[in-house]
Design a protein around this motif. Sequence first.
Motif, mmCIF file in Angstrom:
data_model
loop_
_atom_site.group_PDB
_atom_site.id
_atom_site.type_symbol
_atom_site.label_atom_id
_atom_site.label_comp_id
_atom_site.label_asym_id
_atom_site.label_seq_id
_atom_site.Cartn_x
_atom_site.Cartn_y
_atom_site.Cartn_z
ATOM 1 N N VAL A 135 68.478 39.753 39.517
ATOM 2 C CA VAL A 135 69.734 40.345 40.085
ATOM 3 C C VAL A 135 69.914 39.524 41.583
ATOM 4 C CG1 VAL A 135 71.049 42.420 41.313
ATOM 5 C CG2 VAL A 135 69.523 42.588 39.118
ATOM 6 N N ILE A 174 70.641 48.313 43.812
ATOM 7 C CA ILE A 174 70.012 47.739 42.747
ATOM 8 C C ILE A 174 68.710 48.681 42.374
ATOM 9 C CG2 ILE A 174 67.942 45.769 42.274
ATOM 10 C CD1 ILE A 174 69.567 44.035 44.203
ATOM 11 N N SER A 217 66.830 44.240 34.272
ATOM 12 C CA SER A 217 67.234 44.718 35.659
ATOM 13 C C SER A 217 68.412 45.642 35.516
ATOM 14 C CB SER A 217 67.735 43.142 36.299
ATOM 15 O OG SER A 217 66.892 42.364 36.591
ATOM 16 N N GLU A 247 64.892 45.548 39.476
ATOM 17 C CA GLU A 247 65.077 44.020 39.084
ATOM 18 C C GLU A 247 63.558 43.726 38.776
ATOM 19 O OE1 GLU A 247 66.046 39.695 41.039
ATOM 20 O OE2 GLU A 247 65.658 41.421 42.580
ATOM 21 N N TRP A 253 74.117 39.144 38.168
ATOM 22 C CA TRP A 253 73.033 39.653 37.404
ATOM 23 C C TRP A 253 72.584 38.595 36.089
ATOM 24 C CZ3 TRP A 253 77.437 42.113 37.531
ATOM 25 C CH2 TRP A 253 78.105 42.615 36.508
ATOM 26 N N THR A 293 64.837 38.092 33.860
ATOM 27 C CA THR A 293 66.061 38.895 34.176
ATOM 28 C C THR A 293 66.243 38.627 35.765
ATOM 29 O OG1 THR A 293 65.493 41.087 34.751
ATOM 30 C CG2 THR A 293 66.001 40.412 32.339
#
Length: 429
Positions: A119, A255, A263, A258, A160, A117
């Motif tokens: 961002v 955020i 995330s 992450e 994302w 994953t």
Amino acid sequence: MKYSFWMLCTTILMGSACNPAEEGDETVNFTVENNAELALTDKPLVLKRTAIPGVDDHEGKFPLIISGRDTIPAQWDDMDGDGIWDEVFMVMDFSAKEKKKLQLAWVAEKPKFPARTSVRFGLREGADIPVHTAQSDTLPADGLPKSVGYQPYQTDGPSWENDKVGFRHYFDGRNAKDLFGKKTSQMSPEDVGINSQGAVEDNYHVMEDWGRDILAVGNSVGLGGVALMIDGEPARLGVTVNDSINNVENSVFQIIEEGPVRSIIQYDYLNWETHDRSYDVQEVSTIWPGMYAYKNEVSVKGLKGDEELLIGLVNINNDMDLAEIEVNDEWVVLLTHDQQSYEKEWWLGMALILPKSIYQGFSEAPESGDLSNSYLAKLTIEEGQSVAYYAVAGWELSDEQFADREYFKSYVVDLVNQLTAEVEVAWAK
């Protein structure tokens, strides 16, 4: 994916590779059991810090999860922002009714696992200033591109993704959610949306090895964007590309986490003024590997009691009927499938997975105006209470079988059942 614990021990525990735990530490045995009569793929599993035996005796260390001789990729997330991890997050595969025996060991350093994953968030403070990465930003009402004279955000706002699909949010006042189709399981490049000089550039509407932006959003709120129904009229959270002043006093992005397997990003819209009312709205978007979807959670403060929460499903380039599917007692699905990408070039299925207990049907937005060209799912909402749902997208270049409507529908129904399935954790006495 699993990784040899003993290889990790060699690199991160140095001389203690022969023992899963650091010297003086004991390992903890526990089981995880799939209670469902179906196989689960990349099923999320969360171990709360408060539930892990002996956690207070291992201050400054991290629990490593071991299955046989393999280490399960995981991350240690600080959900309340106090600098201390609150939970261990991982994804696992199960056969139907399978019970797995696992072991927890303590390590002083976090292992690094391949990213599934990601961002991406970049911004600039002026038209001639290169984009730089950031963890957060606050957009004032007079900070829109039309007002300041330039686009302050890489890809118009954060994006994302996981190993299947990517999304982006128009944080520039529009607050719609767009779609990146992926052709690879690798994370897309960090420089998507900027050029070699570090300037914001729309370079993601052309096909690259990783994929491209594939969805026309217009004045809808995109795939999974939010609005409110007030006095029988849909009220847009934010404005359109033609506006210079936002109806939200301050929009705050950050955020939260992450990591390789999860995330999390958060938006707070403070003092949204509409219909002679003022609201505060929070969105939390979460993504983990293996699903062509993301999870979204929304809460609203300032409700008068006559509003409904609206979840958007963009209806541009779609000529097929909307499907409404009651999957089980917990979830209902709204689904479209057509060549509804840009220029109707590719087959694309999209769906919303919505909580059945508060679902009140759907309506269609007007064909024009500041919120248009969208199906709008209607949900009951209460003051400050979080509502969770999922937004799904299946592109034929990600999986050629998504060109078939019944295949996409079957995928979404299976995803709902996967999400509904429960995995039980039991610690050894």
